[in-house]
Design a protein around this motif. Sequence first.
Motif, PDB file in Angstrom:
ATOM      1  N   THR A 130     -66.339 -83.415 119.687  1.00 24.92           N
ATOM      2  CA  THR A 130     -67.775 -83.236 119.467  1.00 24.92           C
ATOM      3  C   THR A 130     -68.048 -81.768 119.171  1.00 24.92           C
ATOM      4  O   THR A 130     -67.405 -80.888 119.752  1.00 24.92           O
ATOM      5  CB  THR A 130     -68.540 -83.668 120.732  1.00 24.92           C
ATOM      6  OG1 THR A 130     -68.391 -85.082 120.893  1.00 24.92           O
ATOM      7  CG2 THR A 130     -70.030 -83.342 120.644  1.00 24.92           C
TER       8      THR A 130
ATOM      9  N   SER B 295     -68.741 -88.871 121.421  1.00 26.84           N
ATOM     10  CA  SER B 295     -70.187 -88.749 121.657  1.00 26.84           C
ATOM     11  C   SER B 295     -70.935 -89.576 120.621  1.00 26.84           C
ATOM     12  O   SER B 295     -70.412 -89.841 119.526  1.00 26.84           O
ATOM     13  CB  SER B 295     -70.635 -87.284 121.530  1.00 26.84           C
ATOM     14  OG  SER B 295     -70.419 -86.834 120.207  1.00 26.84           O
TER      15      SER B 295
ATOM     16  N   ALA C  67     -70.104 -82.621 126.177  1.00 24.17           N
ATOM     17  CA  ALA C  67     -69.332 -83.863 125.991  1.00 24.17           C
ATOM     18  C   ALA C  67     -67.960 -83.767 126.652  1.00 24.17           C
ATOM     19  O   ALA C  67     -67.076 -84.585 126.383  1.00 24.17           O
ATOM     20  CB  ALA C  67     -69.175 -84.156 124.496  1.00 24.17           C
TER      21      ALA C  67
END
Length: 226
Positions: free
Chosen positions: A34, A58, A104
């Motif tokens: 991410t 994510s 994340a």
Amino acid sequence: MDPVAEVDVEHEKAVAARAAAALVEDGMTVGLGTGSTVAHLLDALAVRGVAARYVATSPRTEERARSLGLAVEPFGSHEHFDVAIDGADQVVPEGWLVKGGGAAHTREKVVAATADRFVVIVDSTKPVPALRPPVPLELLAFGTASTLRRLAAVGPVRVRPGAGPSPDGGVICDYLGAVEDPGALAGALGSVPGVVEHGLFPPGLVADVVIGRGDGVEWRRVAGPG
Ligand code: 5RP
């Protein structure tokens, strides 16, 4: 003039991302991290057009990957990924990382740990001589105030301003104390009940660090899994 101001960070992210994308081949299972460097990775993978199977860490990575035509699957029953590729906020020569600037890190660590090869892609501002705060944390929403009180014994921690819940409902915080011994700090943070995950990634998880420098890459081999 500040030398950092002269670095074209976005270009370096794209250069590192393209180098890592070249590792992906038809039929591979691939974990996608991410962040803004991973956004360049997704572009590069779409350009390559390989028939790989992707799992995203994510919702924003998943959405962007799908919009580019990449075949994103649920984590499901994947026992391993051939490779996982992700960015980082800091990386030291020994291979320790700080991750989670994009909140994340919990899913990212799970995916990295499931990968045969975890490849980190960064621009030249990310390598540092020693890790420093903040170190991201995800806390269980249940009993957060109590967890924060216990964490105070490790060092200062605050709920990240403006951060909503993680995709799994966790509370995103940052540890703001010193990071003198990453292994000891990882142990201390991880042993507090209510801490879902911290953003310290050990060298044993990391196979390669690909650093974009100008138009080229510096490729560092780290200990890697196993
Ligand atoms: C997200 C992360 C990111 O990989 C990290 O924050 C680096 O992001 P960027 O590539 O945007 O600099 O750990 O949780």
